[in-house]
Design an enzyme around this catalytic site. Structure first.
Site, mmCIF file in Angstrom:
data_model
loop_
_atom_site.group_PDB
_atom_site.id
_atom_site.type_symbol
_atom_site.label_atom_id
_atom_site.label_comp_id
_atom_site.label_asym_id
_atom_site.label_seq_id
_atom_site.Cartn_x
_atom_site.Cartn_y
_atom_site.Cartn_z
ATOM 1 N N ASN A 9 0.875 -1.175 0.000
ATOM 2 C CA ASN A 9 0.000 0.000 0.000
ATOM 3 C C ASN A 9 0.909 1.221 0.000
ATOM 4 O O ASN A 9 1.504 1.554 1.024
ATOM 5 C CB ASN A 9 -0.883 -0.033 1.260
ATOM 6 C CG ASN A 9 -1.702 1.233 1.434
ATOM 7 O OD1 ASN A 9 -1.819 2.043 0.520
ATOM 8 N ND2 ASN A 9 -2.276 1.403 2.624
ATOM 9 N N TRP A 10 1.016 1.853 -1.167
ATOM 10 C CA TRP A 10 1.963 2.987 -1.288
ATOM 11 C C TRP A 10 1.435 4.244 -0.592
ATOM 12 O O TRP A 10 2.168 5.188 -0.390
ATOM 13 C CB TRP A 10 2.234 3.291 -2.756
ATOM 14 C CG TRP A 10 3.047 2.255 -3.481
ATOM 15 C CD1 TRP A 10 3.478 1.042 -2.992
ATOM 16 C CD2 TRP A 10 3.533 2.335 -4.834
ATOM 17 N NE1 TRP A 10 4.195 0.376 -3.964
ATOM 18 C CE2 TRP A 10 4.246 1.140 -5.101
ATOM 19 C CE3 TRP A 10 3.427 3.297 -5.843
ATOM 20 C CZ2 TRP A 10 4.854 0.907 -6.334
ATOM 21 C CZ3 TRP A 10 4.019 3.056 -7.068
ATOM 22 C CH2 TRP A 10 4.740 1.867 -7.314
ATOM 23 N N LYS A 11 0.144 4.275 -0.292
ATOM 24 C CA LYS A 11 -0.495 5.469 0.313
ATOM 25 C C LYS A 11 -0.216 6.694 -0.560
ATOM 26 O O LYS A 11 -0.123 6.570 -1.776
ATOM 27 C CB LYS A 11 -0.012 5.666 1.754
ATOM 28 C CG LYS A 11 -0.138 4.387 2.594
ATOM 29 C CD LYS A 11 -0.016 4.652 4.058
ATOM 30 C CE LYS A 11 -0.018 3.330 4.806
ATOM 31 N NZ LYS A 11 -0.152 3.493 6.244
ATOM 32 N N HIS A 96 -9.528 0.933 4.552
ATOM 33 C CA HIS A 96 -8.293 1.174 5.309
ATOM 34 C C HIS A 96 -8.609 2.112 6.478
ATOM 35 O O HIS A 96 -9.424 3.018 6.344
ATOM 36 C CB HIS A 96 -7.227 1.787 4.395
ATOM 37 C CG HIS A 96 -5.879 1.785 5.026
ATOM 38 N ND1 HIS A 96 -5.510 2.735 5.948
ATOM 39 C CD2 HIS A 96 -4.828 0.935 4.913
ATOM 40 C CE1 HIS A 96 -4.283 2.456 6.368
ATOM 41 N NE2 HIS A 96 -3.847 1.382 5.745
ATOM 42 N N GLU A 98 -7.117 4.551 7.649
ATOM 43 C CA GLU A 98 -6.922 5.988 7.361
ATOM 44 C C GLU A 98 -8.133 6.553 6.631
ATOM 45 O O GLU A 98 -8.515 7.709 6.838
ATOM 46 C CB GLU A 98 -5.623 6.181 6.560
ATOM 47 C CG GLU A 98 -4.409 5.931 7.453
ATOM 48 C CD GLU A 98 -3.158 5.428 6.742
ATOM 49 O OE1 GLU A 98 -3.063 5.532 5.507
ATOM 50 O OE2 GLU A 98 -2.270 4.901 7.447
ATOM 51 N N GLU A 167 -5.797 -5.281 10.252
ATOM 52 C CA GLU A 167 -4.763 -4.286 10.530
ATOM 53 C C GLU A 167 -5.077 -3.572 11.843
ATOM 54 O O GLU A 167 -5.916 -2.659 11.869
ATOM 55 C CB GLU A 167 -4.716 -3.245 9.405
ATOM 56 C CG GLU A 167 -4.390 -3.811 8.060
ATOM 57 C CD GLU A 167 -3.759 -2.759 7.154
ATOM 58 O OE1 GLU A 167 -2.622 -2.970 6.732
ATOM 59 O OE2 GLU A 167 -4.390 -1.715 6.920
ATOM 60 N N GLY A 173 2.161 1.940 10.900
ATOM 61 C CA GLY A 173 3.120 3.036 10.804
ATOM 62 C C GLY A 173 3.734 3.433 12.142
ATOM 63 O O GLY A 173 4.378 4.479 12.253
ATOM 64 N N SER A 213 3.143 -2.462 10.521
ATOM 65 C CA SER A 213 4.587 -2.495 10.785
ATOM 66 C C SER A 213 5.213 -3.864 10.476
ATOM 67 O O SER A 213 6.095 -4.332 11.198
ATOM 68 C CB SER A 213 4.894 -2.050 12.214
ATOM 69 O OG SER A 213 4.451 -0.716 12.402
ATOM 70 N N GLY A 234 2.659 -1.269 4.365
ATOM 71 C CA GLY A 234 2.710 0.162 4.083
ATOM 72 C C GLY A 234 4.140 0.609 3.835
ATOM 73 O O GLY A 234 4.693 0.440 2.750
ATOM 74 N N GLY A 235 4.768 1.162 4.869
ATOM 75 C CA GLY A 235 6.107 1.758 4.736
ATOM 76 C C GLY A 235 7.124 0.867 4.030
ATOM 77 O O GLY A 235 7.873 1.331 3.160
HETATM 78 C C1 PEP Z 1 -0.969 -0.031 6.113
HETATM 79 O O1 PEP Z 1 -1.153 1.165 6.164
HETATM 80 O O2 PEP Z 1 -1.739 -0.755 5.486
HETATM 81 C C2 PEP Z 1 0.202 -0.567 6.838
HETATM 82 C C3 PEP Z 1 0.191 -1.822 7.174
HETATM 83 O O3 PEP Z 1 1.222 0.317 7.110
HETATM 84 P P1 PEP Z 1 2.648 -0.020 7.798
HETATM 85 O O4 PEP Z 1 3.139 -1.303 7.174
HETATM 86 O O5 PEP Z 1 3.514 1.153 7.430
HETATM 87 O O6 PEP Z 1 2.407 -0.152 9.254
#
Ligand code: PEP
Length: 251
Positions: A9-11, A96, A98, A167, A173, A213, A234-235
């Site tokens: 997920n590049w956001k 998601h 967010e 999640e 994050g 994470s 994500g990251g």
């Molecule tokens: C996400 O936003 O879907 C996610 C899992 O982010 P991160 O891996 O950065 O915690």
């Protein structure tokens, strides 16, 4: 049997040129060293039409991070599921945390989005998960059960086409990760709810990803759990070495 999937997920990261470069680099890395799981990258809308033709669709699926809850019309700034599908994308992340918290996406709005995604042959990666206070109050099971209402109105046939991502919001994050045991417990609970609603076979075939994470150093342990079928990343999806390190957890 269900698929193992690692989805990025590049956001709201990477301009178009950077996104194309990242997709090309990932494609080269996975062409040289084939993955043992399905791999998906979910990019900002504007990247989709450029990224889909440059990745080998046998190795990498492409998805959006959202779509509209309306078919078409006077909804300035929105992007419909049909538009997403017309780029060649095959997936869409929906629900998601967010989107739920910053953009007020409710159970009802998400139900519409899921239906429109499926009507346009997109595979929804539907996210659920509790916030920290809910985990501290041991309400995580109640929370995910309520969030599943958006997809529990689907027919069994349609439900079989979706992917779920658990999640925990407190792990997204933040560098905090659910322990493999915490992930396994709630994934097994989610699967039991699916079995109650749609039967054991559909529950056994549903891929439930973990997100929060996830990184190369913890992916193997998380994915080794029987009800964890991969990750939503994500990251760590923004660097090929990290994302591939997570993909390689299935080797
Ligand atoms: C996400 O936003 O879907 C996610 C899992 O982010 P991160 O891996 O950065 O915690």
């Amino acid at each position: 049997m269900r698929k193992n999937i690692v989805a990025g997920n590049w956001k709201m990261n990477k301009n178009l040129q950077e996104g194309i470069a990242l997709a090309k680099e990932l494609n080269e890395a996975l062409t040289a060293d084939k993955p043992n799981c399905d791999v998906v990258i979910c990019t900002p809308f504007i990247h989709l039409a450029s990224v889909t033709p440059i990745v080998d669709s046998a190795l990498i699926g492409v998805g959006a991070e959202n779509c509209a809850d309306k078919v078409s019309g006077a909804y300035t700034g929105e992007v419909s599921a049909e538009m997403v599908a017309s780029t060649g994308a095959q997936y869409v992340i929906l629900g998601h945390s967010e989107r739920r918290s910053y953009y007020g996406e409710t159970v009802e709005i998400l139900e519409e989005k899921v239906k429109l995604a499926l009507a346009n042959n997109l595979t929804p990666i539907f996210c659920i998960g509790e916030v920290l206070e809910e985990r501290q109050a041991e309400k995580q099971n109640e929370v995910v059960a309520a969030q599943l209402a958006s997809v529990f109105t689907l027919s069994a046939e349609d439900f079989s086409k979706i992917v779920l991502a658990y999640e925990p919001v407190w792990a997204i994050g933040t560098g905090l990760t659910a322990t493999p045991e915490q992930a396994q417990d709630i994934h097994a609970y989610i699967r039991s709810l699916i079995a109650e609603k749609y039967g054991q076979e559909i529950a056994d075939n549903c891929s439930i990803l973990y997100g929060g994470s996830c990184k190369p150093s913890n992916a193997k342990e998380l994915f080794a759990k029987p009800d964890v079928d991969g990750g939503l990343i994500g990251g760590a999806a923004l660097k090929v070495a990290d994302f591939k390190g997570i993909i390689d957890a299935f080797k």
